[in-house]
Design an enzyme around this catalytic site. Sequence first.
Site, PDB file in Angstrom:
ATOM      1  N   ARG A  71      96.506 -30.011  86.670  1.00 20.84           N
ATOM      2  CA  ARG A  71      96.077 -31.045  87.633  1.00 20.84           C
ATOM      3  C   ARG A  71      95.330 -32.220  87.016  1.00 20.84           C
ATOM      4  O   ARG A  71      94.863 -33.088  87.757  1.00 20.84           O
ATOM      5  CB  ARG A  71      95.182 -30.437  88.736  1.00 20.84           C
ATOM      6  N   ASN A 101     103.451 -32.974  86.313  1.00 17.52           N
ATOM      7  CA  ASN A 101     103.263 -33.639  87.619  1.00 17.52           C
ATOM      8  C   ASN A 101     101.801 -33.948  87.904  1.00 17.52           C
ATOM      9  O   ASN A 101     101.238 -33.560  88.916  1.00 17.52           O
ATOM     10  CB  ASN A 101     103.883 -32.811  88.751  1.00 17.52           C
ATOM     11  N   HIS A 185     113.390 -26.869  87.353  1.00 19.83           N
ATOM     12  CA  HIS A 185     112.978 -26.199  88.595  1.00 19.83           C
ATOM     13  C   HIS A 185     114.245 -26.221  89.449  1.00 19.83           C
ATOM     14  O   HIS A 185     114.626 -27.270  89.963  1.00 19.83           O
ATOM     15  CB  HIS A 185     111.822 -26.985  89.215  1.00 19.83           C
ATOM     16  N   ASP A 312     103.190 -20.131  86.907  1.00 24.94           N
ATOM     17  CA  ASP A 312     103.284 -21.285  87.810  1.00 24.94           C
ATOM     18  C   ASP A 312     101.939 -21.501  88.518  1.00 24.94           C
ATOM     19  O   ASP A 312     101.892 -21.846  89.700  1.00 24.94           O
ATOM     20  CB  ASP A 312     104.421 -21.099  88.827  1.00 24.94           C
TER      21      ASP A 312
HETATM   22 ZN    ZN Z   1     108.427 -25.535  89.853  1.00 28.80          ZN
END
Ligand code: ZN
Lengths: 433, 342
Positions: A71, A101, A185, A312
């Site tokens: 994050r 991300n 993904h 994950d």
């Molecule tokens: Zn993912």
Amino acid sequence: MSPTQKPLLIRGGRLVDPATGLDAPRDLLLRDGKIAAIENPGKIKAPDAEIINAKEMIVAPGLIDIHVHLREPGQGYKETIATGTAAAAAGGFTTVCAMPNTIPANETPEVTRWMQAPERGATARVFPIAAATRGSMGEALTDYPALKDAGAVAVTDDGKPILGDEIMLEALQAAAKLRLPVIQHAEDTRLTGGCSMNAGVLAFRLGLRGMPVEAESGLVERDIALLKQVKNGHLHVAHLSTARALDAVRRARRSGLHVTCEVTPHHFALTEERIGLYDTNAKMNPPLRAESDRTAMIEGILDGTVDAIATDHAPHAAHEKEQEFDRAPNGITGLETALGLAIAVLHVKHKMPLDKILALMTTRPADALGLRSRGGLAPGFPADVVVFDPAEKWVFHSAESRSKSKNTPFDGWELQGRVQLTVSEGRIVFHRR
Amino acid sequence: MTLTRATVRTPKKLSSPSFFHQPIHPHSAISANDFSVAEVRRILESADALEKDNPIKRANRLAKRRVALLFYESSTRTRTSFELAAKALGADTTLVSSLSSSIEKGESLKDTGITLKALGAECIILRSPYSGAPYLLARATGLPILNAGDGMAEHPSQALLDLRTILQFLAIRSSTVNEKSLRGVTLTICGDILHSRVARSNALLLPRLGAKVILCGPPEFLPDLAAEMTPGLVIERDFDSALRQSQIVMMLRIQAERLAGVQIDLDDYRTRYQANAERIAARAPQALIMHPGPIIRGMEITAEVADGPHSAIANQVYNGVPIRMALVARALSTVAKKRGPK
Ligand SMILES: [Zn+2]
């Protein structure tokens, strides 16, 4: 590593190194951030070392998690690199691969370097994974050579799958030249709009839209077809969750393609039933599936098709999860429960030998992402070590988690196998007191 | 340094259980499965009693108790019905609606619930476009929550008022209601079942009283697995065949707002699934025709059928008030009845 770190002598433990197949009583000396010696019990003389008595414990290479969301930059209220790696250390992990991300996304060498800077205060080695396409929009590739130079170990648009055939082919080709894996993904988002759980009777009963199994398996099959056209291409399938997609990987591997895959602890420990009355701590993507899929994940782990257990780890703040099921974000934390779940489910229930489980959390993920000299205990390797009690049963309380976020479906679960000590590059980063 | 196994396991007592372990108030009505058959009977009896009650006496039953209506979707029928029910019992009601500006921009359901509770609400009646939202509100506030429709999930008060309508048609007294009351009765629910909370609540409730429930519609609106939701359900794709077996027919509208990309040929749909005079006369001339509303005349049902002698649509609306009086009274009753295991 601080230069003042004393050498550590870990004595009396059962040393398990899946990389070499060693499983025997051994003493281990760590000096200057490296593994200095592995010898029969009592043989190592190191008067300057701090002695760690590891009687009844397993001493293993520090665990490797190739799929975490730290994050940072951008969402420090959910997690920071410091808190995320503190949770990693508590879970026995010394290496984590951080998904891109973030805000801004890790799509430039600047962000890739920033994530690895000492100022981040990481207590585990962080290998960034870079965005595969600009803005993860699936349109134009990012600069793979520059990102690799900056330290990226793979490329992915995790969470925003690469749907276009041409761009996926381009990504596989560009990454192959650099020997980087492309992590997908696998979710055909054209089939999952508005969906928040697995498709099936339960979704129907709960009035939630369900993601069909084919949304995952279809994209895995497509990616495998593309991989056939790429010389030296490597596809890594993130967080597999369906029997059909796993079969596709199994067949591709038999045909000699370089396809690797990972499975999360929640996909081998839980089914969609865990959602209960709309518990968003059981909402993640891919979603929890049916029992037949869960057992297929375990079969894939037992038969070697699965290369890695990856968490994950996806922290979210309480106010984000305490929302209507459709509105709550996907994801759960996982770093502190992974080993305990793996032992409780795979070893205790399914009789998987501990060294095979450890292989899925050390040497095999290191191989999958080409993390050199990680995941083993050879002299000269970084002194990344976990010491854990494989027999200790314990109850996980999310309130005690080192992660900034507490979004886990395993609060109050009894797990087996508890981390006592984690050493990262010679430094004690976790010690249970 | 010695690493030792913890010999005694001492799970620390946590100050508060995590959010998703917060209890749901036992007087809530969130799912049709919340009620045992005995409880269904008590609610029906209570509805009968409150309906016959002297209006003055009735208006003292919940005098000055505070009931909040929290509506995130527009609704005429359900909102008015709940509001009249609460007011008939003397309760003060306040309406918070997303159409008025009273729901603060961006405020979470949890915070809105906490605010309403702080303002003195003792029960919240919630309509939400999100399935499962009433559980969130129940956990956040600890108050009894009455579900006035959540997403595609449930609409339990509608199922209860539908049951009251059915029992009246069959001349079955509330006091006799048990697991066998609807034995031998076949009811067809036809239409957009996938998106219908009314269909789910009825399909969960009526088989538990012995009814056979036929679900009817095209695959786009009725996946095969729908029948696995609970025992006592069967799927019949042919509406005419379903009609021939049924004493009661419940028509549903197509929920355009929830279609999410489902493509359907409306002419073909009408041909196959419309309740029109000709079809009903030929296949089920004596059947009771129900519809939870809103009706789209000319689509799933024609005017002749909706307004015809066998239509129970007005009865359904009428029965909403006594049923909701019973639910509001139950929510605010101080005698805590333990909700038994289902
Ligand atoms: Zn993912």
